[in-house]
Design a protein around this motif. Structure first.
Motif, PDB file in Angstrom:
ATOM      1  N   THR A   9       0.821  -1.220   0.000  1.00 33.54           N
ATOM      2  CA  THR A   9       0.000   0.000   0.000  1.00 33.54           C
ATOM      3  C   THR A   9       0.852   1.265   0.000  1.00 33.54           C
ATOM      4  O   THR A   9       0.304   2.363  -0.051  1.00 33.54           O
ATOM      5  N   SER A  58     -12.118   2.195   1.016  1.00 31.90           N
ATOM      6  CA  SER A  58     -11.169   1.189   1.506  1.00 31.90           C
ATOM      7  C   SER A  58     -11.720  -0.222   1.328  1.00 31.90           C
ATOM      8  O   SER A  58     -12.926  -0.412   1.154  1.00 31.90           O
ATOM      9  N   CYS A 197      -9.217  -4.590  -4.328  1.00 31.59           N
ATOM     10  CA  CYS A 197      -8.510  -3.383  -3.891  1.00 31.59           C
ATOM     11  C   CYS A 197      -7.703  -2.800  -5.041  1.00 31.59           C
ATOM     12  O   CYS A 197      -6.998  -3.525  -5.739  1.00 31.59           O
ATOM     13  N   SER A 199      -5.658  -0.158  -4.312  1.00 31.38           N
ATOM     14  CA  SER A 199      -4.564   0.547  -3.634  1.00 31.38           C
ATOM     15  C   SER A 199      -3.486  -0.384  -3.093  1.00 31.38           C
ATOM     16  O   SER A 199      -2.605   0.042  -2.356  1.00 31.38           O
ATOM     17  N   ALA A 204      -2.901   2.227  -7.080  1.00 36.62           N
ATOM     18  CA  ALA A 204      -3.714   3.452  -6.984  1.00 36.62           C
ATOM     19  C   ALA A 204      -3.588   4.007  -5.560  1.00 36.62           C
ATOM     20  O   ALA A 204      -3.319   3.261  -4.626  1.00 36.62           O
ATOM     21  N   PRO A 205      -3.796   5.316  -5.393  1.00 32.61           N
ATOM     22  CA  PRO A 205      -3.635   5.898  -4.053  1.00 32.61           C
ATOM     23  C   PRO A 205      -4.752   5.508  -3.078  1.00 32.61           C
ATOM     24  O   PRO A 205      -4.516   5.475  -1.861  1.00 32.61           O
ATOM     25  N   VAL A 206      -5.946   5.271  -3.573  1.00 33.17           N
ATOM     26  CA  VAL A 206      -7.111   5.019  -2.725  1.00 33.17           C
ATOM     27  C   VAL A 206      -8.071   4.099  -3.455  1.00 33.17           C
ATOM     28  O   VAL A 206      -8.201   4.198  -4.671  1.00 33.17           O
TER      29      VAL A 206
END
Ligand SMILES: *Cc1c(COP(=O)(O)O)cnc(C)c1O
Length: 340
Positions: A9, A58, A197, A199, A204-206
């Motif tokens: 992450t 998230s 996910c 991220s 990806a950032p989020v």
């Protein structure tokens, strides 16, 4: 040169990903008017052969929404004792959904159909109603192990026979898929809902996306709002997710090769007691009783190598997009030079 292997992450968006984000068309997503979010949701759903998707901030939120939508308070879900939903989501199964967990000891985090069958409660007033099975693929806490399709098909059959919903925590599903070469629709077909996910390895950032039927996602959308996850001009972040799906899946193989290389280095080192076989991008190893993981991690940090403490004598390393061959070489030197 700081090398950060604490998690996948920790990556920063690449320049081209940032460009995609910068040029995204956006709108108010609570009104369902952000074209880039809609595109990401449709794209990820289509990829797994599902009807609809829901973009969330998230993976914890996508998992917790799924659990809430599949259950009633007082129900019981079945999951492996290593699972993220049980260990790392802040007790959310109990507090968000009023559901209890029956923990099963799988094979490195993987359950089989018989284990599920044997753990379904009978229909008695004094037993919790078993209503949901949650699998994780790959399994983080068990060292990145993954399921074969046949096992998933057998589990789906048991769930159907006993009217249980089946959810996949697919935070690292693409890490599994580049190894098995199973197709995304084949995986999609085994589950009622899937969380992916963006991220983690995808860089990806989020963001995570929850996938399922249109009716399921309609319900999930309402729960997301209640959980405080309704977002506005969030297409800037969805654009990073689209970019990640288009460009960062196949390269996960590189992360796996570098993780394997770290495993091979560790196996030659006298202070390494045991390495969990490396299947994907997660390396978990054990130190002898004489070395505390916190002390070990601190020593490596002095050499600019960051790792995760995963137990009293256990260390976890995770390879990712920002970990290059040059980093691998430096990492090898640091691990080889370690002395207490
Ligand atoms: C990271 C992770 C999640 C989601 O974590 P967030 O930090 O909430 O995005 C879920 N499941 C697994 C297995 C994970 O590794």
């Amino acid at each position: 040169m700081l090398i950060d292997l604490r998690s996948d992450t920790v990556t920063r968006p690449t320049l081209t990903m940032l460009e995609a984000m910068f040029s995204a068309k956006v709108g108010d997503d609570v009104f369902n008017e952000d074209p880039t979010v809609l595109l990401l949701e449709q794209k990820s759903a289509a990829l797994f052969g599902k009807e609809a998707g829901l973009f969330c901030p998230s993976g914890t939120m996508t998992n917790q929404i799924a659990i809430k939508c599949h259950t009633q308070p007082g129900d019981e879900l079945l999951c492996d004792i290593n699972s993220h939903i049980y260990n790392y989501e802040g007790g959310g199964i109990a507090s968000n959904s009023g559901v209890q967990s029956k923990l099963i000891h799988g094979d490195r985090g993987r359950l089989n159909a018989l284990q599920i069958k044997e753990n379904i409660n009978g229909d008695f007033d004094w037993l919790a109603k078993t209503s949901l099975v949650c699998l994780e693929n790959t399994v983080n806490k068990a060292g990145g192990s993954y399921y074969d399709l046949n096992t998933l098909q057998e589990i789906k059959q048991v769930c159907q026979q006993h009217h249980l919903s089946l959810h996949l925590d697919g935070a690292r599903i693409f890490n599994a898929l580049v190894e098995t070469n199973d197709s995304t629709p084949e995986i999609g077909n085994q589950f009622d809902s899937i969380s992916i996910c963006l991220s983690k390895g995808l860089g990806a950032p989020v963001g995570s996306v929850l996938l399922g039927t249109s009716a399921f996602i309609k319900k999930a959308r309402r729960v997301r709002k209640v959980f405080g996850g309704g977002m506005r001009q969030v297409g800037y972040l969805a654009a990073a997710g689209i970019y990640a799906l288009d460009n960062h899946i196949q390269r996960l193989r590189e992360d796996h090769q570098r993780a394997k290389a770290i495993e091979n280095i560790l196996l030659t080192l006298p202070y390494v007691k045991n390495v969990i076989p490396v299947d994907t991008n997660i390396v978990i190893f054990e130190l002898p009783q004489t070395i505390l993981a916190v002390d070990f991690a601190l020593k490596l940090k002095e050499q600019q190598l960051l790792v995760s403490v995963f137990g009293k004598h256990t260390i976890r390393l995770v390879t990712h997009l920002d970990f290059t061959d040059d980093h691998l070489e430096a990492c090898e030197g640091i691990l080889k030079n370690y002395s207490k």
